[in-house]
Scaffold this motif. Structure first.
Motif, mmCIF file in Angstrom:
data_model
loop_
_atom_site.group_PDB
_atom_site.id
_atom_site.type_symbol
_atom_site.label_atom_id
_atom_site.label_comp_id
_atom_site.label_asym_id
_atom_site.label_seq_id
_atom_site.Cartn_x
_atom_site.Cartn_y
_atom_site.Cartn_z
ATOM 1 N N ALA A 133 78.453 20.935 13.947
ATOM 2 C CA ALA A 133 79.011 22.212 13.231
ATOM 3 C C ALA A 133 77.783 22.816 12.484
ATOM 4 O O ALA A 133 76.867 22.153 12.116
ATOM 5 C CB ALA A 133 80.219 22.051 12.586
ATOM 6 N N VAL A 134 77.790 24.025 12.009
ATOM 7 C CA VAL A 134 76.941 24.789 11.366
ATOM 8 C C VAL A 134 77.242 24.371 9.829
ATOM 9 O O VAL A 134 76.314 24.299 9.145
ATOM 10 C CB VAL A 134 77.097 26.269 11.329
ATOM 11 C CG1 VAL A 134 76.219 26.924 10.731
ATOM 12 C CG2 VAL A 134 77.009 27.029 12.961
ATOM 13 N N ALA A 135 78.357 23.998 9.465
ATOM 14 C CA ALA A 135 78.638 23.594 8.090
ATOM 15 C C ALA A 135 77.912 22.472 7.631
ATOM 16 O O ALA A 135 77.971 21.630 8.431
ATOM 17 C CB ALA A 135 80.062 23.685 7.751
ATOM 18 N N LEU B 70 69.486 26.232 6.225
ATOM 19 C CA LEU B 70 69.897 27.068 7.372
ATOM 20 C C LEU B 70 69.015 28.366 6.992
ATOM 21 O O LEU B 70 69.071 28.992 6.101
ATOM 22 C CB LEU B 70 71.280 27.424 7.191
ATOM 23 C CG LEU B 70 71.808 28.381 8.679
ATOM 24 C CD1 LEU B 70 71.456 27.552 9.885
ATOM 25 C CD2 LEU B 70 72.987 28.707 8.624
ATOM 26 N N PHE B 71 68.091 28.499 7.903
ATOM 27 C CA PHE B 71 67.213 29.653 7.791
ATOM 28 C C PHE B 71 67.707 30.802 8.732
ATOM 29 O O PHE B 71 67.736 30.722 9.997
ATOM 30 C CB PHE B 71 65.850 29.271 7.932
ATOM 31 C CG PHE B 71 65.065 28.234 6.961
ATOM 32 C CD1 PHE B 71 64.587 28.971 5.814
ATOM 33 C CD2 PHE B 71 64.858 27.060 7.010
ATOM 34 C CE1 PHE B 71 64.072 28.247 4.921
ATOM 35 C CE2 PHE B 71 64.111 26.351 6.168
ATOM 36 C CZ PHE B 71 63.705 26.894 4.911
ATOM 37 N N LEU C 130 77.464 33.972 5.535
ATOM 38 C CA LEU C 130 77.166 32.602 5.989
ATOM 39 C C LEU C 130 76.917 31.621 4.364
ATOM 40 O O LEU C 130 77.230 30.605 4.506
ATOM 41 C CB LEU C 130 75.623 32.617 6.516
ATOM 42 C CG LEU C 130 75.652 32.790 8.070
ATOM 43 C CD1 LEU C 130 74.363 32.817 8.544
ATOM 44 C CD2 LEU C 130 76.559 31.997 8.880
ATOM 45 N N ARG C 131 76.321 32.315 3.298
ATOM 46 C CA ARG C 131 76.463 31.696 2.294
ATOM 47 C C ARG C 131 77.788 31.383 1.571
ATOM 48 O O ARG C 131 78.156 30.101 1.092
ATOM 49 C CB ARG C 131 75.612 32.440 1.359
ATOM 50 C CG ARG C 131 75.226 31.681 -0.051
ATOM 51 C CD ARG C 131 74.337 32.495 -1.088
ATOM 52 N NE ARG C 131 75.114 33.541 -1.490
ATOM 53 C CZ ARG C 131 74.763 34.135 -2.721
ATOM 54 N NH1 ARG C 131 74.032 33.958 -3.541
ATOM 55 N NH2 ARG C 131 75.598 35.191 -3.277
ATOM 56 N N ALA C 132 78.600 32.417 1.590
ATOM 57 C CA ALA C 132 79.974 31.989 1.376
ATOM 58 C C ALA C 132 80.666 31.007 2.193
ATOM 59 O O ALA C 132 81.369 30.390 1.575
ATOM 60 C CB ALA C 132 80.660 33.221 1.204
ATOM 61 N N VAL D 91 68.800 30.765 3.678
ATOM 62 C CA VAL D 91 67.781 31.346 3.294
ATOM 63 C C VAL D 91 67.342 32.451 4.250
ATOM 64 O O VAL D 91 67.117 31.913 5.442
ATOM 65 C CB VAL D 91 66.555 30.337 2.966
ATOM 66 C CG1 VAL D 91 65.299 30.987 2.580
ATOM 67 C CG2 VAL D 91 66.899 29.307 1.980
ATOM 68 N N LEU D 92 67.009 33.528 3.798
ATOM 69 C CA LEU D 92 66.558 34.659 4.549
ATOM 70 C C LEU D 92 64.982 34.558 4.823
ATOM 71 O O LEU D 92 64.429 34.349 3.568
ATOM 72 C CB LEU D 92 66.841 36.043 4.134
ATOM 73 C CG LEU D 92 66.538 37.272 4.928
ATOM 74 C CD1 LEU D 92 66.899 37.216 6.450
ATOM 75 C CD2 LEU D 92 66.812 38.735 4.286
#
Length: 503
Positions: free
Chosen positions: A16-18, A45-46, A159-161, A169-170
Protein backbone atom coordinates in the motif's frame (compact mmCIF):
# COMPACT_ATOMS: atom_id res chain seq x y z
CA UNK A 1 16.97 18.26 2.26
CA UNK A 2 17.84 17.02 -1.20
CA UNK A 3 16.26 14.28 -3.24
CA UNK A 4 19.36 13.25 -5.15
CA UNK A 5 20.58 10.74 -2.59
CA UNK A 6 17.92 10.57 0.13
CA UNK A 7 18.55 9.00 3.50
CA UNK A 8 18.36 5.20 3.25
CA UNK A 9 15.54 3.34 4.86
CA UNK A 10 14.72 -0.19 5.89
CA UNK A 11 12.82 -2.25 3.36
CA UNK A 12 9.11 -2.38 3.96
CA UNK A 13 6.10 -4.04 2.41
CA UNK A 14 4.94 -2.57 -0.90
CA UNK A 15 1.31 -3.56 -0.50
CA UNK A 16 0.00 0.00 0.00
CA UNK A 17 0.99 3.61 -0.31
CA UNK A 18 0.55 4.30 3.36
CA UNK A 19 3.44 4.13 5.79
CA UNK A 20 3.35 1.98 8.92
CA UNK A 21 1.42 3.60 11.72
CA UNK A 22 4.38 3.38 14.09
CA UNK A 23 6.88 5.06 11.74
CA UNK A 24 9.34 7.38 13.43
CA UNK A 25 10.51 10.74 12.05
CA UNK A 26 12.91 10.38 9.12
CA UNK A 27 16.60 11.11 9.39
CA UNK A 28 18.06 14.06 7.43
CA UNK A 29 18.81 13.28 3.77
CA UNK A 30 22.40 13.32 2.57
CA UNK A 31 23.74 13.46 -0.96
CA UNK A 32 25.87 10.32 -0.75
CA UNK A 33 24.12 8.24 1.87
CA UNK A 34 24.80 4.49 1.97
CA UNK A 35 21.96 2.00 2.46
CA UNK A 36 21.54 1.08 6.13
CA UNK A 37 19.22 -1.25 7.95
CA UNK A 38 17.48 0.94 10.49
CA UNK A 39 14.02 -0.05 11.65
CA UNK A 40 13.33 3.51 12.88
CA UNK A 41 13.43 5.12 9.43
CA UNK A 42 10.74 5.21 6.75
CA UNK A 43 11.04 5.81 3.03
CA UNK A 44 9.65 9.03 1.60
CA UNK A 45 7.04 9.51 -1.09
CA UNK A 46 8.27 11.91 -3.79
CA UNK A 47 5.60 13.57 -5.95
CA UNK A 48 7.19 14.56 -9.28
CA UNK A 49 6.26 17.65 -11.26
CA UNK A 50 6.03 17.34 -15.05
CA UNK A 51 9.15 19.47 -15.62
CA UNK A 52 11.31 16.95 -13.74
CA UNK A 53 10.27 14.15 -16.12
CA UNK A 54 10.85 16.41 -19.15
CA UNK A 55 14.23 17.50 -17.80
CA UNK A 56 15.59 14.01 -17.06
CA UNK A 57 13.67 10.98 -18.42
CA UNK A 58 15.72 8.71 -16.14
CA UNK A 59 14.70 10.58 -12.98
CA UNK A 60 12.35 7.75 -11.97
CA UNK A 61 15.39 5.63 -11.08
CA UNK A 62 17.30 8.30 -9.09
CA UNK A 63 15.52 8.08 -5.74
CA UNK A 64 17.11 4.92 -4.29
CA UNK A 65 14.72 3.13 -1.90
CA UNK A 66 12.10 5.89 -1.86
CA UNK A 67 8.73 5.75 -3.62
CA UNK A 68 7.49 7.97 -6.46
CA UNK A 69 3.96 9.25 -7.05
CA UNK A 70 2.68 10.72 -10.34
CA UNK A 71 -0.56 12.77 -10.24
CA UNK A 72 -2.92 12.25 -13.19
CA UNK A 73 -2.47 15.85 -14.36
CA UNK A 74 1.28 15.15 -14.77
CA UNK A 75 0.52 12.32 -17.19
CA UNK A 76 -1.85 14.63 -19.07
CA UNK A 77 0.81 17.35 -19.35
CA UNK A 78 3.39 14.75 -20.40
CA UNK A 79 1.11 13.71 -23.25
CA UNK A 80 0.88 17.32 -24.42
CA UNK A 81 4.68 17.69 -24.69
CA UNK A 82 5.49 14.56 -26.71
CA UNK A 83 5.09 16.05 -30.21
CA UNK A 84 8.02 17.73 -31.98
CA UNK A 85 11.77 17.38 -32.45
CA UNK A 86 12.92 19.45 -29.48
CA UNK A 87 14.91 18.04 -26.56
CA UNK A 88 11.83 18.43 -24.33
CA UNK A 89 9.66 16.43 -26.76
CA UNK A 90 12.26 13.66 -27.00
CA UNK A 91 12.49 13.47 -23.20
CA UNK A 92 8.67 13.32 -22.99
CA UNK A 93 8.54 10.38 -25.42
CA UNK A 94 11.33 8.56 -23.59
CA UNK A 95 9.54 9.03 -20.26
CA UNK A 96 6.32 7.62 -21.77
CA UNK A 97 8.20 4.56 -23.06
CA UNK A 98 9.75 4.04 -19.62
CA UNK A 99 6.35 4.20 -17.92
CA UNK A 100 4.95 1.74 -20.47
CA UNK A 101 7.82 -0.71 -19.85
CA UNK A 102 7.26 -0.57 -16.08
CA UNK A 103 3.51 -1.13 -16.46
CA UNK A 104 4.02 -4.02 -18.89
CA UNK A 105 6.54 -5.88 -16.69
CA UNK A 106 5.56 -9.36 -15.52
CA UNK A 107 3.57 -9.27 -12.29
CA UNK A 108 3.06 -5.48 -12.45
CA UNK A 109 0.11 -4.25 -10.36
CA UNK A 110 -0.61 -0.53 -10.61
CA UNK A 111 -2.87 -0.63 -7.53
CA UNK A 112 -0.04 -1.98 -5.36
CA UNK A 113 2.71 0.05 -7.02
CA UNK A 114 5.09 -0.76 -9.89
CA UNK A 115 8.50 -2.00 -8.76
CA UNK A 116 11.09 0.37 -10.27
CA UNK A 117 13.81 -2.29 -10.49
CA UNK A 118 11.89 -4.54 -12.90
CA UNK A 119 13.52 -2.98 -16.00
CA UNK A 120 17.09 -3.58 -14.82
CA UNK A 121 17.71 -0.46 -12.72
CA UNK A 122 18.77 -2.20 -9.54
CA UNK A 123 19.69 1.06 -7.82
CA UNK A 124 15.96 2.00 -7.71
CA UNK A 125 14.52 -0.05 -4.87
CA UNK A 126 11.23 1.80 -4.43
CA UNK A 127 7.88 1.67 -6.21
CA UNK A 128 6.00 3.94 -8.61
CA UNK A 129 2.40 4.89 -7.79
CA UNK A 130 -0.14 6.57 -10.09
CA UNK A 131 -3.11 8.63 -8.96
CA UNK A 132 -6.04 6.23 -9.32
CA UNK A 133 -8.65 8.13 -7.31
CA UNK A 134 -9.76 11.70 -6.80
CA UNK A 135 -7.82 13.45 -4.03
CA UNK A 136 -9.58 16.57 -2.81
CA UNK A 137 -7.92 18.98 -0.45
CA UNK A 138 -9.02 22.58 0.04
CA UNK A 139 -6.51 25.18 -1.19
CA UNK A 140 -6.61 28.96 -0.61
CA UNK A 141 -9.25 30.69 -2.75
CA UNK A 142 -6.52 32.85 -4.33
CA UNK A 143 -5.15 29.79 -6.17
CA UNK A 144 -7.20 29.04 -9.33
CA UNK A 145 -8.47 25.46 -9.14
CA UNK A 146 -8.10 24.69 -12.85
CA UNK A 147 -4.39 25.41 -13.15
CA UNK A 148 -2.18 22.31 -13.43
CA UNK A 149 0.36 23.50 -10.84
CA UNK A 150 -2.38 24.07 -8.29
CA UNK A 151 -3.91 20.65 -8.98
CA UNK A 152 -0.52 19.07 -8.22
CA UNK A 153 -0.28 21.10 -5.00
CA UNK A 154 -3.74 19.85 -4.04
CA UNK A 155 -2.63 16.24 -4.60
CA UNK A 156 0.49 16.76 -2.45
CA UNK A 157 -1.57 18.31 0.34
CA UNK A 158 -4.11 15.46 0.21
CA UNK A 159 -1.38 12.80 0.27
CA UNK A 160 0.34 14.45 3.24
CA UNK A 161 -2.93 14.45 5.19
CA UNK A 162 -3.74 10.85 4.19
CA UNK A 163 -0.32 9.30 4.77
CA UNK A 164 0.84 11.20 7.86
CA UNK A 165 3.34 10.84 9.47
CA UNK A 166 5.06 9.57 6.30
CA UNK A 167 7.03 12.37 4.57
CA UNK A 168 5.50 13.49 1.25
CA UNK A 169 7.81 15.75 -0.79
CA UNK A 170 7.11 17.66 -4.00
CA UNK A 171 10.03 17.66 -6.48
CA UNK A 172 9.94 20.42 -9.09
CA UNK A 173 12.34 22.42 -11.29
CA UNK A 174 9.89 25.36 -11.13
CA UNK A 175 11.06 27.85 -8.49
CA UNK A 176 7.64 29.52 -8.16
CA UNK A 177 6.01 26.11 -7.71
CA UNK A 178 8.37 25.33 -4.83
CA UNK A 179 7.73 28.75 -3.26
CA UNK A 180 3.94 28.22 -3.42
CA UNK A 181 4.31 24.74 -1.93
CA UNK A 182 6.34 26.04 1.01
CA UNK A 183 3.88 28.89 1.52
CA UNK A 184 1.19 26.20 1.94
CA UNK A 185 3.36 24.36 4.47
CA UNK A 186 4.31 21.55 2.07
CA UNK A 187 7.78 20.05 1.67
CA UNK A 188 9.33 20.90 -1.71
CA UNK A 189 12.76 20.34 -3.25
CA UNK A 190 14.61 21.03 -6.49
CA UNK A 191 15.70 18.04 -8.58
CA UNK A 192 19.36 17.72 -7.66
CA UNK A 193 20.55 14.65 -9.55
CA UNK A 194 21.60 16.61 -12.65
CA UNK A 195 23.94 18.84 -10.67
CA UNK A 196 27.59 17.78 -10.71
CA UNK A 197 28.58 20.37 -8.09
CA UNK A 198 26.70 22.61 -5.69
CA UNK A 199 28.80 25.71 -6.32
CA UNK A 200 30.95 26.77 -9.29
CA UNK A 201 33.78 27.56 -6.87
CA UNK A 202 34.05 23.83 -6.08
CA UNK A 203 34.81 22.91 -9.70
CA UNK A 204 38.12 21.16 -10.30
CA UNK A 205 40.63 23.87 -11.30
CA UNK A 206 43.31 21.61 -12.80
CA UNK A 207 46.11 23.23 -10.78
CA UNK A 208 47.34 22.83 -7.21
CA UNK A 209 49.73 25.02 -5.22
CA UNK A 210 52.27 22.90 -3.36
CA UNK A 211 52.60 23.77 0.35
CA UNK A 212 55.37 26.14 1.47
CA UNK A 213 57.11 23.30 3.34
CA UNK A 214 56.98 20.94 0.34
CA UNK A 215 60.75 20.63 -0.17
CA UNK A 216 61.36 20.46 3.59
CA UNK A 217 58.99 17.51 4.00
CA UNK A 218 59.61 15.74 0.67
CA UNK A 219 63.11 16.82 -0.37
CA UNK A 220 64.98 13.81 1.05
CA UNK A 221 62.71 11.24 -0.61
CA UNK A 222 62.45 12.87 -4.05
CA UNK A 223 64.03 11.06 -7.00
CA UNK A 224 64.86 13.09 -10.13
CA UNK A 225 66.02 12.29 -13.65
CA UNK A 226 66.01 13.85 -17.11
CA UNK A 227 64.50 12.50 -20.32
CA UNK A 228 63.48 14.11 -23.62
CA UNK A 229 64.22 17.65 -22.53
CA UNK A 230 62.11 17.37 -19.36
CA UNK A 231 63.07 16.83 -15.74
CA UNK A 232 61.05 14.27 -13.80
CA UNK A 233 60.53 14.05 -10.04
CA UNK A 234 59.13 11.04 -8.19
CA UNK A 235 57.57 12.21 -4.94
CA UNK A 236 55.88 10.40 -2.09
CA UNK A 237 54.26 11.54 1.11
CA UNK A 238 51.10 13.29 2.28
CA UNK A 239 50.66 15.38 -0.89
CA UNK A 240 50.18 12.36 -3.21
CA UNK A 241 46.56 11.43 -2.25
CA UNK A 242 45.42 14.93 -3.30
CA UNK A 243 46.92 14.67 -6.81
CA UNK A 244 45.32 13.55 -10.09
CA UNK A 245 46.93 12.52 -13.38
CA UNK A 246 47.43 15.54 -15.70
CA UNK A 247 46.92 17.94 -12.81
CA UNK A 248 49.39 20.84 -12.69
CA UNK A 249 51.35 21.62 -9.54
CA UNK A 250 53.44 24.66 -8.80
CA UNK A 251 55.73 25.86 -6.04
CA UNK A 252 56.47 29.56 -5.63
CA UNK A 253 58.31 31.02 -2.65
CA UNK A 254 60.50 34.11 -2.20
CA UNK A 255 64.19 33.31 -2.52
CA UNK A 256 63.59 29.72 -3.70
CA UNK A 257 63.54 28.12 -7.14
CA UNK A 258 60.03 27.89 -8.56
CA UNK A 259 58.63 24.57 -9.79
CA UNK A 260 55.96 24.19 -12.47
CA UNK A 261 55.11 20.59 -13.32
CA UNK A 262 52.37 18.21 -14.42
CA UNK A 263 51.46 14.91 -12.77
CA UNK A 264 52.09 12.18 -15.35
CA UNK A 265 51.74 9.06 -13.23
CA UNK A 266 50.32 8.01 -9.87
CA UNK A 267 51.23 4.56 -8.62
CA UNK A 268 50.72 3.22 -5.11
CA UNK A 269 51.81 6.10 -2.87
CA UNK A 270 54.11 7.86 -5.31
CA UNK A 271 53.55 10.40 -8.09
CA UNK A 272 55.75 11.40 -11.03
CA UNK A 273 55.97 15.11 -11.86
CA UNK A 274 57.15 16.31 -15.28
CA UNK A 275 58.47 19.86 -15.72
CA UNK A 276 56.74 22.01 -18.32
CA UNK A 277 57.79 23.69 -21.51
CA UNK A 278 57.87 27.47 -21.07
CA UNK A 279 55.64 28.96 -23.76
CA UNK A 280 56.15 32.39 -22.23
CA UNK A 281 59.65 32.46 -23.73
CA UNK A 282 60.04 34.18 -27.12
CA UNK A 283 61.78 31.11 -28.61
CA UNK A 284 58.76 28.91 -27.77
CA UNK A 285 56.02 31.12 -29.23
CA UNK A 286 53.07 29.35 -30.84
CA UNK A 287 51.99 31.02 -34.10
CA UNK A 288 53.40 34.27 -32.72
CA UNK A 289 51.62 33.92 -29.38
CA UNK A 290 53.41 33.79 -26.03
CA UNK A 291 51.68 32.91 -22.78
CA UNK A 292 51.50 35.73 -20.25
CA UNK A 293 50.78 33.98 -16.97
CA UNK A 294 51.10 30.67 -15.16
CA UNK A 295 47.65 29.27 -16.04
CA UNK A 296 48.03 30.15 -19.73
CA UNK A 297 51.31 28.23 -19.81
CA UNK A 298 49.58 25.24 -18.19
CA UNK A 299 46.84 25.42 -20.83
CA UNK A 300 49.30 25.65 -23.73
CA UNK A 301 51.15 22.56 -22.48
CA UNK A 302 47.86 20.64 -22.67
CA UNK A 303 46.93 22.04 -26.08
CA UNK A 304 50.31 21.14 -27.61
CA UNK A 305 50.58 17.64 -26.10
CA UNK A 306 49.62 14.97 -28.71
CA UNK A 307 48.92 12.48 -25.90
CA UNK A 308 46.12 14.66 -24.52
CA UNK A 309 42.96 14.06 -26.60
CA UNK A 310 40.50 16.16 -24.61
CA UNK A 311 41.13 19.61 -23.13
CA UNK A 312 38.68 21.81 -21.21
CA UNK A 313 39.40 25.48 -20.56
CA UNK A 314 37.28 27.69 -18.32
CA UNK A 315 37.78 31.30 -17.35
CA UNK A 316 36.29 34.76 -17.50
CA UNK A 317 36.23 36.95 -20.61
CA UNK A 318 39.66 37.93 -21.89
CA UNK A 319 41.68 35.11 -20.36
CA UNK A 320 42.86 33.94 -23.80
CA UNK A 321 40.90 30.70 -24.23
CA UNK A 322 39.98 31.09 -27.92
CA UNK A 323 43.29 32.69 -28.95
CA UNK A 324 45.41 29.93 -27.41
CA UNK A 325 43.20 27.14 -28.78
CA UNK A 326 43.36 28.61 -32.29
CA UNK A 327 47.11 29.30 -32.17
CA UNK A 328 47.83 25.75 -30.97
CA UNK A 329 45.48 24.35 -33.63
CA UNK A 330 47.05 26.31 -36.50
CA UNK A 331 50.56 25.26 -35.45
CA UNK A 332 49.62 21.59 -35.32
CA UNK A 333 47.60 21.71 -38.57
CA UNK A 334 49.82 23.87 -40.79
CA UNK A 335 53.29 23.40 -39.30
CA UNK A 336 53.36 19.99 -37.62
CA UNK A 337 50.73 18.36 -39.93
CA UNK A 338 49.46 16.49 -36.87
CA UNK A 339 45.81 17.16 -37.77
CA UNK A 340 44.25 17.72 -41.18
CA UNK A 341 42.02 20.70 -40.31
CA UNK A 342 40.37 22.69 -37.54
CA UNK A 343 36.62 22.28 -36.99
CA UNK A 344 35.01 24.99 -34.91
CA UNK A 345 31.48 25.04 -33.50
CA UNK A 346 29.55 26.64 -30.67
CA UNK A 347 26.15 26.65 -29.00
CA UNK A 348 23.94 29.16 -30.83
CA UNK A 349 22.23 30.72 -27.81
CA UNK A 350 21.51 34.45 -28.02
CA UNK A 351 22.38 36.84 -25.20
CA UNK A 352 19.35 38.99 -26.09
CA UNK A 353 16.39 38.70 -28.44
CA UNK A 354 16.89 36.48 -31.51
CA UNK A 355 17.22 38.31 -34.85
CA UNK A 356 15.35 35.62 -36.81
CA UNK A 357 16.43 33.21 -39.53
CA UNK A 358 19.80 33.78 -41.19
CA UNK A 359 20.33 33.33 -44.95
CA UNK A 360 22.94 31.26 -46.76
CA UNK A 361 24.76 27.98 -46.32
CA UNK A 362 25.53 26.27 -43.02
CA UNK A 363 28.85 28.11 -42.74
CA UNK A 364 27.28 31.46 -43.66
CA UNK A 365 24.51 30.99 -41.09
CA UNK A 366 27.16 30.33 -38.43
CA UNK A 367 29.10 33.45 -39.46
CA UNK A 368 27.39 35.91 -37.06
CA UNK A 369 28.02 33.51 -34.16
CA UNK A 370 31.72 33.29 -34.96
CA UNK A 371 32.81 36.84 -34.20
CA UNK A 372 35.35 35.52 -31.70
CA UNK A 373 36.92 33.38 -34.45
CA UNK A 374 37.22 36.36 -36.80
CA UNK A 375 38.72 38.61 -34.12
CA UNK A 376 41.37 36.07 -33.14
CA UNK A 377 42.21 35.11 -36.72
CA UNK A 378 42.79 38.78 -37.52
CA UNK A 379 45.27 38.98 -34.65
CA UNK A 380 47.02 35.72 -35.56
CA UNK A 381 47.30 36.57 -39.29
CA UNK A 382 48.70 40.00 -38.46
CA UNK A 383 51.34 38.52 -36.18
CA UNK A 384 52.34 35.81 -38.64
CA UNK A 385 52.46 38.11 -41.67
CA UNK A 386 55.42 39.95 -40.17
CA UNK A 387 57.08 42.05 -42.84
CA UNK A 388 55.41 40.28 -45.77
CA UNK A 389 53.24 43.30 -46.54
CA UNK A 390 49.59 43.43 -47.50
CA UNK A 391 49.81 40.63 -50.11
CA UNK A 392 51.62 38.34 -47.65
CA UNK A 393 48.98 38.91 -44.98
CA UNK A 394 46.18 38.24 -47.46
CA UNK A 395 47.83 34.97 -48.55
CA UNK A 396 48.33 33.91 -44.93
CA UNK A 397 44.71 34.73 -44.13
CA UNK A 398 43.51 32.69 -47.11
CA UNK A 399 45.65 29.72 -46.06
CA UNK A 400 44.32 29.88 -42.52
CA UNK A 401 40.71 30.09 -43.68
CA UNK A 402 41.13 27.09 -45.97
CA UNK A 403 42.04 24.90 -42.98
CA UNK A 404 39.22 26.03 -40.67
CA UNK A 405 35.68 24.69 -41.07
CA UNK A 406 32.79 26.22 -39.14
CA UNK A 407 30.03 23.70 -38.37
CA UNK A 408 26.64 23.83 -36.67
CA UNK A 409 25.83 21.65 -33.65
CA UNK A 410 22.51 20.72 -35.27
CA UNK A 411 24.19 18.43 -37.83
CA UNK A 412 26.76 16.70 -35.61
CA UNK A 413 24.88 13.51 -34.78
CA UNK A 414 26.18 10.51 -36.73
CA UNK A 415 29.44 12.17 -37.82
CA UNK A 416 32.95 10.87 -37.10
CA UNK A 417 35.96 13.20 -37.10
CA UNK A 418 39.28 11.63 -38.19
CA UNK A 419 42.54 13.45 -37.42
CA UNK A 420 40.71 16.71 -36.72
CA UNK A 421 41.35 19.47 -34.20
CA UNK A 422 37.85 20.29 -32.87
CA UNK A 423 37.14 23.50 -30.95
CA UNK A 424 33.83 23.79 -29.09
CA UNK A 425 33.35 27.41 -28.01
CA UNK A 426 30.80 28.69 -25.46
CA UNK A 427 30.49 25.11 -24.18
CA UNK A 428 28.88 26.32 -20.93
CA UNK A 429 25.59 26.63 -22.86
CA UNK A 430 25.52 22.92 -23.76
CA UNK A 431 23.57 20.33 -21.79
CA UNK A 432 25.40 17.19 -20.59
CA UNK A 433 23.55 15.20 -23.29
CA UNK A 434 24.72 17.58 -26.04
CA UNK A 435 28.26 17.46 -24.68
CA UNK A 436 28.23 13.66 -24.82
CA UNK A 437 26.96 13.79 -28.42
CA UNK A 438 29.85 16.05 -29.46
CA UNK A 439 32.66 14.27 -27.63
CA UNK A 440 31.62 10.88 -28.98
CA UNK A 441 32.12 12.20 -32.55
CA UNK A 442 35.89 11.89 -32.07
CA UNK A 443 37.59 9.28 -34.24
CA UNK A 444 41.26 8.17 -34.23
CA UNK A 445 43.79 11.01 -34.04
CA UNK A 446 41.24 13.71 -33.12
CA UNK A 447 41.69 16.27 -30.35
CA UNK A 448 38.73 18.11 -28.82
CA UNK A 449 39.05 21.45 -26.99
CA UNK A 450 36.03 22.70 -25.00
CA UNK A 451 36.02 26.29 -23.79
CA UNK A 452 33.62 28.46 -21.86
CA UNK A 453 32.83 30.65 -18.89
CA UNK A 454 30.40 28.95 -16.52
CA UNK A 455 29.52 32.36 -15.06
CA UNK A 456 27.92 33.34 -18.41
CA UNK A 457 25.24 30.71 -19.06
CA UNK A 458 22.49 31.85 -21.44
CA UNK A 459 20.61 28.54 -21.86
CA UNK A 460 17.35 28.45 -19.85
CA UNK A 461 17.28 25.94 -16.95
CA UNK A 462 21.06 25.36 -17.05
CA UNK A 463 23.10 26.38 -14.01
CA UNK A 464 26.78 26.28 -13.12
CA UNK A 465 26.23 22.90 -11.50
CA UNK A 466 24.31 21.30 -14.38
CA UNK A 467 26.12 22.74 -17.42
CA UNK A 468 27.60 20.30 -19.93
CA UNK A 469 31.00 21.97 -19.51
CA UNK A 470 30.94 21.41 -15.75
CA UNK A 471 29.83 17.83 -16.39
CA UNK A 472 32.78 17.20 -18.75
CA UNK A 473 35.35 18.78 -16.43
CA UNK A 474 34.21 16.65 -13.51
CA UNK A 475 33.93 13.36 -15.41
CA UNK A 476 37.29 13.63 -17.22
CA UNK A 477 39.46 14.73 -14.29
CA UNK A 478 42.24 12.26 -13.65
CA UNK A 479 41.96 10.60 -17.09
CA UNK A 480 45.50 10.15 -18.54
CA UNK A 481 44.48 11.56 -21.94
CA UNK A 482 42.40 14.51 -20.73
CA UNK A 483 43.25 17.75 -18.98
CA UNK A 484 41.61 20.86 -17.58
CA UNK A 485 42.76 24.27 -16.48
CA UNK A 486 40.87 27.26 -15.10
CA UNK A 487 42.36 30.48 -16.45
CA UNK A 488 42.42 33.03 -13.67
CA UNK A 489 43.71 36.31 -15.04
CA UNK A 490 42.35 38.39 -17.91
CA UNK A 491 44.87 39.59 -20.49
CA UNK A 492 42.54 41.43 -22.87
CA UNK A 493 42.88 45.01 -21.58
CA UNK A 494 42.80 47.00 -18.36
CA UNK A 495 39.26 48.14 -19.26
CA UNK A 496 37.99 44.54 -19.70
CA UNK A 497 39.70 43.39 -16.49
CA UNK A 498 38.22 46.23 -14.46
CA UNK A 499 34.76 45.65 -15.96
CA UNK A 500 34.91 41.93 -15.05
CA UNK A 501 35.56 42.88 -11.43
CA UNK A 502 33.11 45.71 -10.84
CA UNK A 503 30.13 45.11 -13.17
Amino acid sequence: MENRAPAPAARRGRGAVAAPATAAAPKPATRNAKPTRDANTVSKLFVLDTNVLLHDPMCLFRFEEHDIYLPMIVLEELDGHKKGMTEVARNGRQTSRTLDALAAAQGADIARGLKLDTTGHREARGSLFFQTEALDHPLPAALPQGKADNQILGVVAALRAKLAPRPVVLVSKDINMRVKARALGLDAEDYQNDKVIEDGDLLYSGALALPADFWTRHGKSVESWQSGGHTYYRVSGPVVPSLLVNQFVYFEAPGETSLYARVTEIRDRTAVLQTLKDYGSAKNNIWGVNTRNREQNFAMNLLMDPEVDFVTLTGTAGTGKTLMALAAGLTQVLDDRRYTEIIMTRATVSVGEDIGFLPGTEEEKMGPWMGALDDNLEFLAKGDGGGAGEWGRAATNELIRSRIKVKSLNFMRGRTFLNKYVIIDEAQNLTPKQMKTLITRAGPGTKIVCMGNIAQIDTPYLTEGSSGLTFAVDKFKGWPHGGHITLARGERSRLADFASEVL
